[in-house]
Design a protein around this motif. Structure first.
Motif: not given
Length: 228
Positions: A124-132, A145-148, A168-172
């Protein structure tokens, strides 16, 4: 980039190699003890996941490692991009890894090297930029999970008051959908499904994947999780 090898931290007796601390199967490893990692560790410890030998923090920065140690965590100090350090931290034996690096590029590299060591571990990873997100999925992450998006999504949810499934759909970061179990998934625990399953609808009732009432997957279940 992280410093290579193990960093010695004088005067911190809790810092130790996993072989000396008795880490074992079903442990959770948190990579990074910044704000996100520390919050994840606190949540895991609060629900009992963090009892001795079950929760390990891998951190390269001595000051953050010392903070984790002071909080009572088992800590391995080293560079998570180094396969040898990941192996020493117990990745081949772990059940779950949470990756919270400061840089998304580092997160992708760490995720790929974790997956080299274990096909079974849940990542499970946290990412800053959803493009990644796509790069992380390709590297082997089970859940991104996109932090922003989490921040913005929570603000919106506080106003709209939508249900947990929509939350869940919004936050993931991407790709949550419903599907029927594949033949090889029937009769196995939910946590063994890939892509990762977040919830199961059984007899019209939605259960989160860690609900003990689920047991194993049934043929008539509906699985909510990552798109293929």
């Amino acid at each position: 980039m992280c410093d290579r090898g193990r960093v010695e931290l004088p005067g911190t007796s809790r810092l130790r190699e996993p072989a000396q601390s008795g880490v074992h199967k079903a442990m959770t490893i948190v990579v990074g003890y910044g704000r996100t990692g520390a919050s994840a560790v606190a949540a895991l410890a609060a629900d009992g996941t963090g009892f001795p030998g079950r929760l390990v923090v891998l951190e390269r920065r001595p000051e953050r490692a010392a903070a984790a140690s002071a909080a009572g965590m088992t800590v391995v100090v080293g560079d998570a991009t180094d396969v040898g350090v990941l192996r020493q931290a117990g990745v081949p034996l772990a059940e779950c890894l949470i990756v919270t690096c400061m840089e998304d590029a580092t997160t992708v590299l760490v995720t790929a090297r974790i997956r080299r060591l274990s096909d079974a571990v849940r990542v499970v990873v946290a990412v800053r930029d959803p493009e990644h997100v796509a790069a992380l999925r390709h590297a082997g992450a089970d859940l991104v999970v996109a932090v922003s998006r989490v921040t913005g999504g929570l603000l919106a949810l506080s106003v709209t008051g939508v249900d947990a499934a929509h939350a869940a759909r919004v936050l993931l970061a991407e790709g949550v959908h419903q599907r029927v179990p594949r033949p090889g998934e029937v009769g196995v625990p939910v946590r063994r499904c890939r892509p990762m399953v977040l919830a199961v609808v059984r007899d019209g009732i939605r259960h989160w994947s860690n609900d003990p009432v689920l047991g194993v997957i049934r043929a008539d279940d509906v699985l909510i999780g990552w798109a293929e």
